[in-house]
Design a protein around this motif. Structure first.
Motif, PDB file in Angstrom:
ATOM      1  N   ASP A  74      27.777  60.103  -7.196  1.00 31.03           N
ATOM      2  CA  ASP A  74      26.854  60.834  -6.326  1.00 31.03           C
ATOM      3  C   ASP A  74      25.842  59.926  -5.642  1.00 31.03           C
ATOM      4  OD1 ASP A  74      28.156  63.085  -7.144  1.00 31.03           O
ATOM      5  OD2 ASP A  74      26.503  63.873  -8.354  1.00 31.03           O
ATOM      6  N   ILE A  75      25.647  58.727  -6.161  1.00 23.91           N
ATOM      7  CA  ILE A  75      24.651  57.806  -5.599  1.00 23.91           C
ATOM      8  C   ILE A  75      25.206  57.168  -4.331  1.00 23.91           C
ATOM      9  CG2 ILE A  75      23.316  55.703  -5.981  1.00 23.91           C
ATOM     10  CD1 ILE A  75      23.388  56.375  -8.980  1.00 23.91           C
ATOM     11  N   ARG A  76      24.441  57.286  -3.229  1.00 23.14           N
ATOM     12  CA  ARG A  76      24.825  56.646  -1.971  1.00 23.14           C
ATOM     13  C   ARG A  76      24.250  55.241  -1.892  1.00 23.14           C
ATOM     14  NH1 ARG A  76      22.419  59.869   2.318  1.00 23.14           N
ATOM     15  NH2 ARG A  76      20.891  60.332   0.727  1.00 23.14           N
ATOM     16  N   TYR A  77      22.946  55.120  -2.126  1.00 21.45           N
ATOM     17  CA  TYR A  77      22.289  53.813  -2.135  1.00 21.45           C
ATOM     18  C   TYR A  77      20.939  53.939  -2.815  1.00 21.45           C
ATOM     19  CZ  TYR A  77      19.469  55.309   1.900  1.00 21.45           C
ATOM     20  OH  TYR A  77      18.607  55.968   2.732  1.00 21.45           O
ATOM     21  N   LEU A  78      20.353  52.795  -3.150  1.00 24.80           N
ATOM     22  CA  LEU A  78      19.016  52.715  -3.733  1.00 24.80           C
ATOM     23  C   LEU A  78      18.208  51.756  -2.877  1.00 24.80           C
ATOM     24  CD1 LEU A  78      21.289  52.533  -6.202  1.00 24.80           C
ATOM     25  CD2 LEU A  78      19.246  52.653  -7.566  1.00 24.80           C
ATOM     26  N   ASP A  79      16.941  52.075  -2.661  1.00 24.43           N
ATOM     27  CA  ASP A  79      16.100  51.141  -1.929  1.00 24.43           C
ATOM     28  C   ASP A  79      14.708  51.087  -2.548  1.00 24.43           C
ATOM     29  OD1 ASP A  79      15.164  53.594  -1.046  1.00 24.43           O
ATOM     30  OD2 ASP A  79      15.034  53.022   1.049  1.00 24.43           O
ATOM     31  N   VAL A  80      13.999  49.996  -2.243  1.00 27.24           N
ATOM     32  CA  VAL A  80      12.689  49.721  -2.823  1.00 27.24           C
ATOM     33  C   VAL A  80      11.617  49.864  -1.755  1.00 27.24           C
ATOM     34  CG1 VAL A  80      11.238  47.917  -3.819  1.00 27.24           C
ATOM     35  CG2 VAL A  80      13.588  48.135  -4.536  1.00 27.24           C
ATOM     36  N   ARG A  81      10.545  50.534  -2.124  1.00 32.11           N
ATOM     37  CA  ARG A  81       9.318  50.595  -1.327  1.00 32.11           C
ATOM     38  C   ARG A  81       8.180  50.283  -2.284  1.00 32.11           C
ATOM     39  NH1 ARG A  81      12.019  51.139   2.931  1.00 32.11           N
ATOM     40  NH2 ARG A  81      12.494  53.112   3.893  1.00 32.11           N
ATOM     41  N   ARG A  82       7.538  49.155  -2.061  1.00 30.02           N
ATOM     42  CA  ARG A  82       6.489  48.660  -2.949  1.00 30.02           C
ATOM     43  C   ARG A  82       7.031  48.517  -4.365  1.00 30.02           C
ATOM     44  NH1 ARG A  82       0.757  50.495  -0.686  1.00 30.02           N
ATOM     45  NH2 ARG A  82       1.339  50.447   1.495  1.00 30.02           N
ATOM     46  N   ASN A  83       6.505  49.224  -5.347  1.00 27.38           N
ATOM     47  CA  ASN A  83       6.971  49.109  -6.732  1.00 27.38           C
ATOM     48  C   ASN A  83       7.878  50.258  -7.144  1.00 27.38           C
ATOM     49  OD1 ASN A  83       5.483  46.773  -7.086  1.00 27.38           O
ATOM     50  ND2 ASN A  83       3.684  47.877  -7.803  1.00 27.38           N
ATOM     51  N   TYR A  84       8.337  51.047  -6.186  1.00 24.04           N
ATOM     52  CA  TYR A  84       9.118  52.243  -6.494  1.00 24.04           C
ATOM     53  C   TYR A  84      10.527  52.145  -5.922  1.00 24.04           C
ATOM     54  CZ  TYR A  84       4.671  54.232  -7.847  1.00 24.04           C
ATOM     55  OH  TYR A  84       3.474  54.474  -8.464  1.00 24.04           O
ATOM     56  N   VAL A  85      11.511  52.560  -6.723  1.00 21.68           N
ATOM     57  CA  VAL A  85      12.901  52.597  -6.289  1.00 21.68           C
ATOM     58  C   VAL A  85      13.259  54.051  -6.004  1.00 21.68           C
ATOM     59  CG1 VAL A  85      15.304  52.228  -6.980  1.00 21.68           C
ATOM     60  CG2 VAL A  85      13.559  50.562  -7.618  1.00 21.68           C
ATOM     61  N   THR A  86      13.866  54.288  -4.849  1.00 16.68           N
ATOM     62  CA  THR A  86      14.353  55.621  -4.517  1.00 16.68           C
ATOM     63  C   THR A  86      15.869  55.610  -4.628  1.00 16.68           C
ATOM     64  OG1 THR A  86      12.509  56.017  -3.024  1.00 16.68           O
ATOM     65  CG2 THR A  86      14.418  57.452  -2.787  1.00 16.68           C
ATOM     66  N   VAL A  87      16.393  56.519  -5.443  1.00 19.07           N
ATOM     67  CA  VAL A  87      17.832  56.691  -5.596  1.00 19.07           C
ATOM     68  C   VAL A  87      18.231  57.818  -4.650  1.00 19.07           C
ATOM     69  CG1 VAL A  87      19.704  57.256  -7.183  1.00 19.07           C
ATOM     70  CG2 VAL A  87      17.707  55.985  -8.008  1.00 19.07           C
ATOM     71  N   HIS A  88      19.077  57.492  -3.673  1.00 19.38           N
ATOM     72  CA  HIS A  88      19.525  58.477  -2.695  1.00 19.38           C
ATOM     73  C   HIS A  88      20.872  59.031  -3.151  1.00 19.38           C
ATOM     74  CE1 HIS A  88      16.386  57.308   0.184  1.00 19.38           C
ATOM     75  NE2 HIS A  88      16.581  56.083  -0.294  1.00 19.38           N
ATOM     76  N   ALA A  89      20.867  60.279  -3.568  1.00 19.24           N
ATOM     77  CA  ALA A  89      22.082  60.967  -4.022  1.00 19.24           C
ATOM     78  C   ALA A  89      22.110  62.307  -3.298  1.00 19.24           C
ATOM     79  CB  ALA A  89      22.060  61.129  -5.535  1.00 19.24           C
ATOM     80  N   ASP A  90      22.493  63.397  -3.987  1.00 18.83           N
ATOM     81  CA  ASP A  90      22.456  64.712  -3.353  1.00 18.83           C
ATOM     82  C   ASP A  90      21.027  65.070  -2.955  1.00 18.83           C
ATOM     83  OD1 ASP A  90      21.733  64.842  -6.005  1.00 18.83           O
ATOM     84  OD2 ASP A  90      22.660  66.785  -6.377  1.00 18.83           O
ATOM     85  N   ARG A  91      20.065  64.553  -3.697  1.00 20.51           N
ATOM     86  CA  ARG A  91      18.657  64.568  -3.312  1.00 20.51           C
ATOM     87  C   ARG A  91      18.066  63.224  -3.701  1.00 20.51           C
ATOM     88  NH1 ARG A  91      15.706  66.994  -8.311  1.00 20.51           N
ATOM     89  NH2 ARG A  91      13.840  66.414  -7.203  1.00 20.51           N
ATOM     90  N   ASP A  92      16.855  62.964  -3.285  1.00 17.85           N
ATOM     91  CA  ASP A  92      16.230  61.669  -3.558  1.00 17.85           C
ATOM     92  C   ASP A  92      15.387  61.724  -4.822  1.00 17.85           C
ATOM     93  OD1 ASP A  92      17.390  60.871  -1.227  1.00 17.85           O
ATOM     94  OD2 ASP A  92      15.554  60.893  -0.049  1.00 17.85           O
ATOM     95  N   TYR A  93      15.492  60.660  -5.624  1.00 17.53           N
ATOM     96  CA  TYR A  93      14.723  60.522  -6.854  1.00 17.53           C
ATOM     97  C   TYR A  93      13.963  59.207  -6.770  1.00 17.53           C
ATOM     98  CZ  TYR A  93      18.243  63.876  -8.399  1.00 17.53           C
ATOM     99  OH  TYR A  93      19.072  64.970  -8.506  1.00 17.53           O
ATOM    100  N   THR A  94      12.653  59.244  -6.957  1.00 18.13           N
ATOM    101  CA  THR A  94      11.840  58.036  -6.889  1.00 18.13           C
ATOM    102  C   THR A  94      11.270  57.745  -8.269  1.00 18.13           C
ATOM    103  OG1 THR A  94      11.277  58.503  -4.593  1.00 18.13           O
ATOM    104  CG2 THR A  94       9.881  56.934  -5.758  1.00 18.13           C
ATOM    105  N   VAL A  95      11.458  56.504  -8.710  1.00 21.65           N
ATOM    106  CA  VAL A  95      10.980  56.079 -10.025  1.00 21.65           C
ATOM    107  C   VAL A  95      10.301  54.717  -9.913  1.00 21.65           C
ATOM    108  CG1 VAL A  95      12.709  57.353 -11.344  1.00 21.65           C
ATOM    109  CG2 VAL A  95      13.202  55.038 -10.612  1.00 21.65           C
ATOM    110  N   LYS A  96       9.403  54.462 -10.839  1.00 17.71           N
ATOM    111  CA  LYS A  96       8.743  53.154 -10.883  1.00 17.71           C
ATOM    112  C   LYS A  96       9.506  52.302 -11.882  1.00 17.71           C
ATOM    113  CE  LYS A  96       4.340  50.878 -11.107  1.00 17.71           C
ATOM    114  NZ  LYS A  96       2.901  51.040 -11.116  1.00 17.71           N
ATOM    115  N   ARG A  97      10.387  51.471 -11.344  1.00 22.27           N
ATOM    116  CA  ARG A  97      11.263  50.638 -12.163  1.00 22.27           C
ATOM    117  C   ARG A  97      11.827  49.530 -11.272  1.00 22.27           C
ATOM    118  NH1 ARG A  97      16.686  53.028 -14.925  1.00 22.27           N
ATOM    119  NH2 ARG A  97      17.296  51.134 -15.973  1.00 22.27           N
ATOM    120  N   PRO A  98      12.012  48.329 -11.783  1.00 19.58           N
ATOM    121  CA  PRO A  98      12.554  47.232 -10.951  1.00 19.58           C
ATOM    122  C   PRO A  98      14.000  47.504 -10.516  1.00 19.58           C
ATOM    123  CG  PRO A  98      11.544  46.364 -12.943  1.00 19.58           C
ATOM    124  CD  PRO A  98      11.614  47.855 -13.103  1.00 19.58           C
ATOM    125  N   LEU A  99      14.308  47.093  -9.299  1.00 19.37           N
ATOM    126  CA  LEU A  99      15.661  47.266  -8.767  1.00 19.37           C
ATOM    127  C   LEU A  99      16.680  46.477  -9.584  1.00 19.37           C
ATOM    128  CD1 LEU A  99      17.168  48.686  -6.444  1.00 19.37           C
ATOM    129  CD2 LEU A  99      16.887  46.605  -5.109  1.00 19.37           C
TER     130      LEU A  99
END
Length: 91
Positions: A7-32
């Motif tokens: 289900d994951i399309r891609y992950l990207d980083v903005r500052r210290n947060y990673v957004t997991v782009h899947a059926d919806r977006d999930y943002t977590v504070k964790r290193p890529l």
């Protein structure tokens, strides 16, 4: 939260947060890098700020990659060859 890898399309980083782009977006504070270690061979790190699911790529150009859902992502300089090689190795 668990997200199926398919289900994951891609992950990207903005500052210290990673957004997991899947059926919806999930943002977590964790290193890529931690995601990269867990995702495995079906994913490729593109530059410092993005990981792409190789099964979700429609086409790759020198400056961008288009996903099967129509999303176009910019490719950083020098990312074309490693991404292309990862796609070839995947098949």
């Amino acid at each position: 939260m668990r997200i199926p890898l398919a289900d994951i399309r891609y992950l990207d980083v903005r500052r210290n947060y990673v957004t997991v782009h899947a059926d919806r977006d999930y943002t977590v504070k964790r290193p890529l890098g931690e995601f990269e270690a867990e995702l495995g061979d079906g994913f490729c790190r593109v530059g410092r700020a993005m990981i792409v699911n190789l099964r979700r790529i429609r086409c790759v150009g020198r400056s961008s990659v288009q996903l099967t859902d129509g999303t176009t992502l910019p490719l950083p300089r020098g990312a074309y060859e490693p991404l292309n090689r990862a796609i070839i190795d995947q098949t």
